[in-house]
Design a protein around this motif. Structure first.
Motif, PDB file in Angstrom:
ATOM      1  N   THR A 135       0.781  -1.293  -0.073  1.00 39.62           N
ATOM      2  CA  THR A 135      -0.055   0.023   0.091  1.00 39.62           C
ATOM      3  C   THR A 135       0.933   1.255  -0.124  1.00 39.62           C
ATOM      4  O   THR A 135       0.460   2.413   0.321  1.00 39.62           O
ATOM      5  N   ILE A 136       2.246   1.225  -0.397  1.00 36.84           N
ATOM      6  CA  ILE A 136       3.093   2.386  -0.296  1.00 36.84           C
ATOM      7  C   ILE A 136       2.742   3.332  -1.231  1.00 36.84           C
ATOM      8  O   ILE A 136       2.449   3.338  -2.428  1.00 36.84           O
ATOM      9  N   ILE A 137       2.342   4.632  -0.881  1.00 36.94           N
ATOM     10  CA  ILE A 137       2.234   5.932  -1.774  1.00 36.94           C
ATOM     11  C   ILE A 137       3.340   6.869  -1.235  1.00 36.94           C
ATOM     12  O   ILE A 137       3.264   7.323  -0.116  1.00 36.94           O
ATOM     13  N   PRO A 138       4.351   7.211  -2.150  1.00 37.32           N
ATOM     14  CA  PRO A 138       5.339   7.955  -1.970  1.00 37.32           C
ATOM     15  C   PRO A 138       4.684   9.681  -1.775  1.00 37.32           C
ATOM     16  O   PRO A 138       3.860  10.028  -2.627  1.00 37.32           O
ATOM     17  N   LEU A 139       5.227  10.240  -0.961  1.00 38.38           N
ATOM     18  CA  LEU A 139       4.610  11.636  -0.814  1.00 38.38           C
ATOM     19  C   LEU A 139       5.946  12.644  -0.767  1.00 38.38           C
ATOM     20  O   LEU A 139       5.596  13.816  -0.100  1.00 38.38           O
ATOM     21  N   SER A 140       6.881  12.334  -1.265  1.00 39.52           N
ATOM     22  CA  SER A 140       8.087  13.140  -1.146  1.00 39.52           C
ATOM     23  C   SER A 140       8.072  14.514  -1.730  1.00 39.52           C
ATOM     24  O   SER A 140       9.064  15.409  -1.409  1.00 39.52           O
ATOM     25  N   GLU A 141       7.185  14.668  -2.543  1.00 43.71           N
ATOM     26  CA  GLU A 141       7.317  15.962  -3.418  1.00 43.71           C
ATOM     27  C   GLU A 141       6.586  17.055  -2.729  1.00 43.71           C
ATOM     28  O   GLU A 141       6.432  18.159  -3.215  1.00 43.71           O
ATOM     29  N   GLU A 142       6.158  16.843  -1.618  1.00 45.58           N
ATOM     30  CA  GLU A 142       5.552  17.997  -0.763  1.00 45.58           C
ATOM     31  C   GLU A 142       6.686  18.966  -0.335  1.00 45.58           C
ATOM     32  O   GLU A 142       7.775  18.678   0.012  1.00 45.58           O
ATOM     33  N   VAL A 143       6.256  20.222  -0.390  1.00 42.15           N
ATOM     34  CA  VAL A 143       6.982  21.335  -0.329  1.00 42.15           C
ATOM     35  C   VAL A 143       6.508  22.312   0.539  1.00 42.15           C
ATOM     36  O   VAL A 143       5.208  22.677   0.304  1.00 42.15           O
ATOM     37  N   PHE A 144       7.055  22.598   1.721  1.00 42.13           N
ATOM     38  CA  PHE A 144       6.612  23.323   2.860  1.00 42.13           C
ATOM     39  C   PHE A 144       7.198  24.636   2.744  1.00 42.13           C
ATOM     40  O   PHE A 144       8.380  24.758   2.759  1.00 42.13           O
ATOM     41  N   THR A 145       6.582  25.990   2.791  1.00 43.52           N
ATOM     42  CA  THR A 145       6.939  27.052   2.849  1.00 43.52           C
ATOM     43  C   THR A 145       7.050  28.072   4.296  1.00 43.52           C
ATOM     44  O   THR A 145       6.112  27.980   4.940  1.00 43.52           O
ATOM     45  N   ASP A 146       8.223  28.598   4.610  1.00 44.40           N
ATOM     46  CA  ASP A 146       7.988  29.369   5.611  1.00 44.40           C
ATOM     47  C   ASP A 146       7.286  30.902   5.203  1.00 44.40           C
ATOM     48  O   ASP A 146       8.092  31.427   4.452  1.00 44.40           O
ATOM     49  N   LEU A 147       6.195  30.964   5.705  1.00 45.20           N
ATOM     50  CA  LEU A 147       5.467  32.109   5.287  1.00 45.20           C
ATOM     51  C   LEU A 147       6.250  33.433   5.773  1.00 45.20           C
ATOM     52  O   LEU A 147       5.864  34.580   5.430  1.00 45.20           O
ATOM     53  N   ILE A 148       7.224  33.451   6.610  1.00 45.58           N
ATOM     54  CA  ILE A 148       7.639  34.689   7.140  1.00 45.58           C
ATOM     55  C   ILE A 148       8.922  34.957   6.428  1.00 45.58           C
ATOM     56  O   ILE A 148       9.004  36.200   5.725  1.00 45.58           O
ATOM     57  N   GLU A 149       9.833  33.923   6.327  1.00 47.03           N
ATOM     58  CA  GLU A 149      11.052  34.370   5.644  1.00 47.03           C
ATOM     59  C   GLU A 149      11.011  33.954   3.865  1.00 47.03           C
ATOM     60  O   GLU A 149      11.738  34.455   3.398  1.00 47.03           O
ATOM     61  N   GLY A 150       9.962  33.063   3.722  1.00 50.85           N
ATOM     62  CA  GLY A 150       9.814  32.793   2.479  1.00 50.85           C
ATOM     63  C   GLY A 150      10.617  31.534   1.731  1.00 50.85           C
ATOM     64  O   GLY A 150      10.801  31.228   0.516  1.00 50.85           O
ATOM     65  N   ASP A 151      11.498  31.080   2.981  1.00 53.06           N
ATOM     66  CA  ASP A 151      12.268  29.860   2.571  1.00 53.06           C
ATOM     67  C   ASP A 151      11.288  28.596   2.208  1.00 53.06           C
ATOM     68  O   ASP A 151      10.238  28.545   2.711  1.00 53.06           O
ATOM     69  N   THR A 152      11.915  27.782   1.405  1.00 60.17           N
ATOM     70  CA  THR A 152      11.023  26.373   1.202  1.00 60.17           C
ATOM     71  C   THR A 152      11.875  25.283   1.393  1.00 60.17           C
ATOM     72  O   THR A 152      13.069  25.226   1.594  1.00 60.17           O
ATOM     73  N   ARG A 153      11.171  24.379   1.978  1.00 60.48           N
ATOM     74  CA  ARG A 153      12.112  22.859   2.584  1.00 60.48           C
ATOM     75  C   ARG A 153      11.087  21.710   1.808  1.00 60.48           C
ATOM     76  O   ARG A 153       9.961  21.628   2.106  1.00 60.48           O
ATOM     77  N   ARG A 154      11.680  20.951   1.121  1.00 61.42           N
ATOM     78  CA  ARG A 154      11.039  19.684   0.393  1.00 61.42           C
ATOM     79  C   ARG A 154      11.649  18.556   1.471  1.00 61.42           C
ATOM     80  O   ARG A 154      12.719  18.376   1.630  1.00 61.42           O
ATOM     81  N   LEU A 155      10.561  17.901   2.033  1.00 56.47           N
ATOM     82  CA  LEU A 155      10.913  16.848   2.910  1.00 56.47           C
ATOM     83  C   LEU A 155      11.782  15.639   2.192  1.00 56.47           C
ATOM     84  O   LEU A 155      11.050  15.662   0.914  1.00 56.47           O
ATOM     85  N   ASP A 156      12.610  15.047   2.661  1.00 53.80           N
ATOM     86  CA  ASP A 156      13.407  14.065   2.056  1.00 53.80           C
ATOM     87  C   ASP A 156      12.538  12.944   1.438  1.00 53.80           C
ATOM     88  O   ASP A 156      12.496  12.601   0.307  1.00 53.80           O
ATOM     89  N   ILE A 157      12.062  12.120   2.680  1.00 53.94           N
ATOM     90  CA  ILE A 157      11.307  10.956   2.204  1.00 53.94           C
ATOM     91  C   ILE A 157      10.070  10.902   3.306  1.00 53.94           C
ATOM     92  O   ILE A 157      10.456  10.579   4.287  1.00 53.94           O
ATOM     93  N   VAL A 158       9.013  10.972   2.452  1.00 55.51           N
ATOM     94  CA  VAL A 158       7.744  10.861   3.183  1.00 55.51           C
ATOM     95  C   VAL A 158       6.907   9.726   2.307  1.00 55.51           C
ATOM     96  O   VAL A 158       6.566   9.920   0.995  1.00 55.51           O
TER      97      VAL A 158
END
Length: 325
Positions: free
Chosen positions: A69-92
């Motif tokens: 039942t594995i579904i990769p979700l690793s393309e999720e990108v989260f953004t820091d709303l204050i600084e504007g930086d982004t971070r892509r979680l490595d393996i989800v």
């Protein structure tokens, strides 16, 4: 079945110091390009051998997961709303808990450099994932740096009130004895031998045991290339060491099988060319070997950027191969 136990040790507590701390999402400090490349190598390896990685290093997690039942979700990108930086979680990865038939999230974060706030960052990632998916999460950190420093817990408390304690599973590769894994036929363990705890005097022996493991496993060319490339990134013998290694291999009972291994696809390409007996054949053999590896990696879903690094083919050539597929 008993519930998974998250073992922890005591660590210093951390108090709230800034009013905007709770409002910030995730901020990652600038990391040198070399560390980013290392993290990418680990990401590709664990993504490719996700089931095998959990089986050998986190068997208690492996036991409860339904890998169909594995579904990769690793393309999720989260953004820091204050600084504007982004971070892509490595393996989800989203999967199911076998006994309860319930969805769970597995988050694996490779870390190749020492960061004193890493445990806090792991809590931020956990919060972001839970806020979006509202599913139970198993957080795992993989430390590959040499320093003997790590945290596996984040606390938030005041002198008068304890708010929370967040724990995550850890794997510190340098603390693992490579000899404990050489009888395994696990491809993830074979590749990660190169980052475990061994001395300079043991380098040749580690490479020899790695080759023996690879000779026992039946793996397609693309995955073989990934394992070899990963291993030699972190444990590459010099010419003198390679000669000593070959002398030792030739004395072994299964020497013929080890010597038949395609230790590099460039070398395999050269051998093809030599059989044709002309210099043109040698060059063609090299190119054919690289194209074959690129095609297999595309079938496995590897990124074009990673295939470019592994095969040294031009990006345009790889994109053309993908269009033909």
């Amino acid at each position: 079945m008993q519930a998974i136990q998250f073992y922890k040790r005591k660590v210093p507590s951390y108090s709230i110091c800034h009013q905007n701390q709770s409002a910030a999402f995730v901020r990652e400090e600038d990391i040198a390009e070399t560390y980013t490349r290392h993290d990418q190598l680990f990401k590709e390896l664990i993504h490719t051998f996700f089931q095998e990685f959990l089986e050998v290093f986190f068997p208690e997690v492996h036991e409860i997961i339904d890998f169909k039942t594995i579904i990769p979700l690793s393309e999720e990108v989260f953004t820091d709303l204050i600084e504007g930086d982004t971070r892509r979680l490595d393996i989800v990865v989203q999967t199911k808990w076998k006994l309860k038939d319930a969805l769970i999230i597995v988050h694996i974060e490779p870390q190749s450099s020492t960061q004193t706030d890493f445990h806090e960052r792991m809590y931020h990632y956990f919060s972001l994932l839970y806020n979006k998916y509202r599913k139970p999460i198993i957080p795992i950190a993989v430390f590959s740096y040499d320093e003997n420093w790590e945290e596996n817990q984040y606390k938030m408390e005041f002198p008068f009130f304890h708010v929370l304690t967040f724990n995550f599973l850890t794997l510190h590769l340098r603390k693992r004895n490579w000899r404990d894994y050489i009888t395994s036929d696990n491809p993830a363990a074979a590749a990660l031998l190169s980052k475990m705890g061994y001395s300079e005097k043991e380098r040749i022996q580690v490479k020899m045991e790695f080759l023996k493991m690879m000779a026992r496993m039946e793996i397609d060319p693309a995955k073989q290339r990934l394992i070899y490339g990963f291993f030699e990134t972190y444990l590459k013998l010099n010419d003198e060491e390679e000669e000593k290694l070959m002398e030792e291999v030739k004395k072994m009972d299964d020497a013929e099988k080890i010597l038949e291994l395609p230790i590099s696809y460039e070398e395999r390409g050269v051998r093809k060319g030599i059989k044709k007996g002309v210099e043109k054949g040698i060059k063609k053999g090299k190119k054919e070997g690289k194209v074959e590896v690129a095609l297999e990696m595309l079938k496995e879903g590897s990124s074009i950027e990673f295939i470019t690094k592994v095969t040294q083919l031009d990006r345009e050539e790889i994109e053309e191969l993908r269009r033909r597929m």
